[in-house]
Design a protein around this motif. Structure first.
Motif, PDB file in Angstrom:
ATOM      1  N   GLY A   1     -69.157 101.295 104.297  1.00  0.00           N
ATOM      2  CA  GLY A   1     -68.248 101.906 105.880  1.00  0.00           C
ATOM      3  C   GLY A   1     -67.095 102.657 105.912  1.00  0.00           C
ATOM      4  O   GLY A   1     -67.236 103.119 104.712  1.00  0.00           O
ATOM      5  N   SER A   2     -67.024 102.786 106.527  1.00  0.00           N
ATOM      6  CA  SER A   2     -65.873 104.006 107.236  1.00  0.00           C
ATOM      7  C   SER A   2     -64.356 103.862 107.036  1.00  0.00           C
ATOM      8  O   SER A   2     -63.277 104.501 106.346  1.00  0.00           O
ATOM      9  CB  SER A   2     -65.907 104.844 108.270  1.00  0.00           C
ATOM     10  OG  SER A   2     -67.322 105.367 108.352  1.00  0.00           O
TER      11      SER A   2
ATOM     12  N   THR B   1     -58.960 105.554 104.513  1.00  0.00           N
ATOM     13  CA  THR B   1     -58.026 105.424 104.339  1.00  0.00           C
ATOM     14  C   THR B   1     -57.587 105.866 102.972  1.00  0.00           C
ATOM     15  O   THR B   1     -56.070 106.224 102.691  1.00  0.00           O
ATOM     16  CB  THR B   1     -57.667 103.942 104.139  1.00  0.00           C
ATOM     17  OG1 THR B   1     -58.044 103.401 105.347  1.00  0.00           O
ATOM     18  CG2 THR B   1     -55.979 103.312 104.158  1.00  0.00           C
ATOM     19  N   SER B   2     -58.409 105.723 102.017  1.00  0.00           N
ATOM     20  CA  SER B   2     -57.856 105.948 101.028  1.00  0.00           C
ATOM     21  C   SER B   2     -57.802 107.322 100.402  1.00  0.00           C
ATOM     22  O   SER B   2     -56.992 107.827  99.784  1.00  0.00           O
ATOM     23  CB  SER B   2     -58.884 105.514  99.721  1.00  0.00           C
ATOM     24  OG  SER B   2     -59.390 104.139  99.423  1.00  0.00           O
TER      25      SER B   2
ATOM     26  N   PRO C   1     -66.253 110.303 106.479  1.00  0.00           N
ATOM     27  CA  PRO C   1     -66.235 109.126 106.874  1.00  0.00           C
ATOM     28  C   PRO C   1     -65.427 108.756 108.610  1.00  0.00           C
ATOM     29  O   PRO C   1     -65.994 107.926 109.301  1.00  0.00           O
ATOM     30  CB  PRO C   1     -65.258 107.332 105.974  1.00  0.00           C
ATOM     31  CG  PRO C   1     -65.476 109.273 104.743  1.00  0.00           C
ATOM     32  CD  PRO C   1     -65.334 110.599 105.241  1.00  0.00           C
ATOM     33  N   ASN C   2     -64.642 109.655 108.462  1.00  0.00           N
ATOM     34  CA  ASN C   2     -63.250 108.985 109.871  1.00  0.00           C
ATOM     35  C   ASN C   2     -64.760 109.511 111.063  1.00  0.00           C
ATOM     36  O   ASN C   2     -64.467 109.282 111.866  1.00  0.00           O
ATOM     37  CB  ASN C   2     -62.763 109.971 109.818  1.00  0.00           C
ATOM     38  CG  ASN C   2     -61.157 109.790 111.372  1.00  0.00           C
ATOM     39  OD1 ASN C   2     -60.996 108.507 111.262  1.00  0.00           O
ATOM     40  ND2 ASN C   2     -61.504 111.074 112.096  1.00  0.00           N
ATOM     41  N   SER C   3     -65.454 110.979 111.082  1.00  0.00           N
ATOM     42  CA  SER C   3     -66.275 111.395 111.603  1.00  0.00           C
ATOM     43  C   SER C   3     -67.174 110.262 112.349  1.00  0.00           C
ATOM     44  O   SER C   3     -67.730 110.029 113.003  1.00  0.00           O
ATOM     45  CB  SER C   3     -67.171 113.479 111.642  1.00  0.00           C
ATOM     46  OG  SER C   3     -65.545 114.059 111.357  1.00  0.00           O
ATOM     47  N   SER C   4     -68.091 109.553 110.702  1.00  0.00           N
ATOM     48  CA  SER C   4     -68.587 108.849 111.163  1.00  0.00           C
ATOM     49  C   SER C   4     -68.197 107.775 111.676  1.00  0.00           C
ATOM     50  O   SER C   4     -68.964 107.051 112.820  1.00  0.00           O
ATOM     51  CB  SER C   4     -69.720 108.635 109.709  1.00  0.00           C
ATOM     52  OG  SER C   4     -70.712 107.114 109.534  1.00  0.00           O
ATOM     53  N   SER C   5     -67.533 107.091 111.897  1.00  0.00           N
ATOM     54  CA  SER C   5     -66.420 106.029 112.743  1.00  0.00           C
ATOM     55  C   SER C   5     -65.997 106.644 113.748  1.00  0.00           C
ATOM     56  O   SER C   5     -66.593 105.264 114.579  1.00  0.00           O
ATOM     57  CB  SER C   5     -65.371 105.524 111.633  1.00  0.00           C
ATOM     58  OG  SER C   5     -64.618 104.054 111.999  1.00  0.00           O
TER      59      SER C   5
ATOM     60  N   SER D   1     -55.970 104.374 110.096  1.00  0.00           N
ATOM     61  CA  SER D   1     -57.085 104.638 109.175  1.00  0.00           C
ATOM     62  C   SER D   1     -57.449 103.308 108.921  1.00  0.00           C
ATOM     63  O   SER D   1     -58.556 102.340 109.342  1.00  0.00           O
ATOM     64  CB  SER D   1     -57.490 105.619 108.289  1.00  0.00           C
ATOM     65  OG  SER D   1     -58.557 105.068 108.398  1.00  0.00           O
ATOM     66  N   LEU D   2     -56.999 102.835 108.460  1.00  0.00           N
ATOM     67  CA  LEU D   2     -56.602 101.648 107.776  1.00  0.00           C
ATOM     68  C   LEU D   2     -56.289 100.175 108.889  1.00  0.00           C
ATOM     69  O   LEU D   2     -57.329  99.517 108.747  1.00  0.00           O
ATOM     70  CB  LEU D   2     -55.293 100.815 107.178  1.00  0.00           C
ATOM     71  CG  LEU D   2     -55.311  99.800 106.465  1.00  0.00           C
ATOM     72  CD1 LEU D   2     -56.609  98.723 105.246  1.00  0.00           C
ATOM     73  CD2 LEU D   2     -53.718  98.952 105.425  1.00  0.00           C
TER      74      LEU D   2
END
Length: 235
Positions: free
Chosen positions: A23-24, A29-30, A71-75, A216-217
């Motif tokens: 998951g993204s 967030t990390s 991950p952000n782009s994927s989300s 993000s969180l």
């Protein structure tokens, strides 16, 4: 700056691969938390920092960006229907490029504001110590700090040009002229004001990264919902 690039090149693909499985939200967030931590670390570096410490921090900076970006782009892409992903990709790219362009102006303004707070006094005092008349030194110190900022970035000593209109430099002893136009006087003179400006810039960057981490969180899990919708459509 190569450690930053290397950290991004390594973290980006790895984070993209992991986001497909884990998951993204957590990865993105990390990544922003690491990004914020790197800026906090940069604010704590002394003026005469060892390169290994700087390289480590900018490597963490690159890893943080890489861990966030994929991950952000994927989300983002998985949160919209397949028929709208072209529009979503265009909007994401537009906002990203616009943000990069705006950030240059914002952070340069913050840097100049930090320099303006301490550079005039430091520059005036340093020039007077080298025999420059007080009136001339105060005039030079009162000039906008933009020239000093770009001179520092380009590695140029602007003292000769700053003193040229008054003709003061030619009237000083040879030793003072050599010091003022040498390779060490100007960098050492502006080191503390420049550091003060960088602390402001890095502090603002860390604060924005923390806000991004919170955003993000708080994101939902649209990828799971859309997968269920897609599965229902297939059935």
């Amino acid at each position: 700056m190569l450690p930053m690039t290397f950290g991004f090149l390594v973290a980006g693909p790895v984070a993209g691969w992991m986001s497909d499985r884990l998951g993204s939200r957590g990865l993105a967030t990390s990544g922003m938390v690491l990004y914020a931590a790197s800026f906090i670390g940069l604010t704590l570096l002394p003026i005469d920092f060892p390169y290994w410490a700087f390289a480590l921090l900018i490597a963490v900076n690159g890893i943080g960006v890489g861990a966030f970006s994929s991950p952000n782009s994927s989300s983002i892409m998985s949160s919209v229907p397949a028929s709208r992903r072209g529009v979503a990709s265009g909007m994401r790219s537009t906002f990203q490029n616009t943000g990069i362009a705006l950030s240059i102006g914002v952070f340069l303004s913050l840097m100049i504001a930090g320099l303006a707070a301490s550079l005039p006094h430091t520059l005036t005092t340093g020039l007077r110590q080298q025999g420059v008349p007080p009136q001339v030194a105060e005039q030079v110190g009162a000039l906008p700090p933009v020239a000093s900022l770009f001179a520092a970035i380009l590695g140029v000593n602007p003292v000769e040009r700053l003193l040229a209109p008054s003709g003061t430099l030619s009237s000083l002893p040879a030793g003072n002229r050599h010091t003022l136009t040498g390779r060490e006087f100007f960098p050492n003179l502006i080191a503390t004001p420049f550091h003060h400006g960088l602390v402001i810039v890095f502090g603002a960057a860390a604060a924005l990264a923390v806000l991004a981490a919170i955003a993000s969180l708080l994101r939902g899990a649209p990828d799971t919902r859309l997968r269920r919708q897609a599965g229902a459509q297939v059935r």
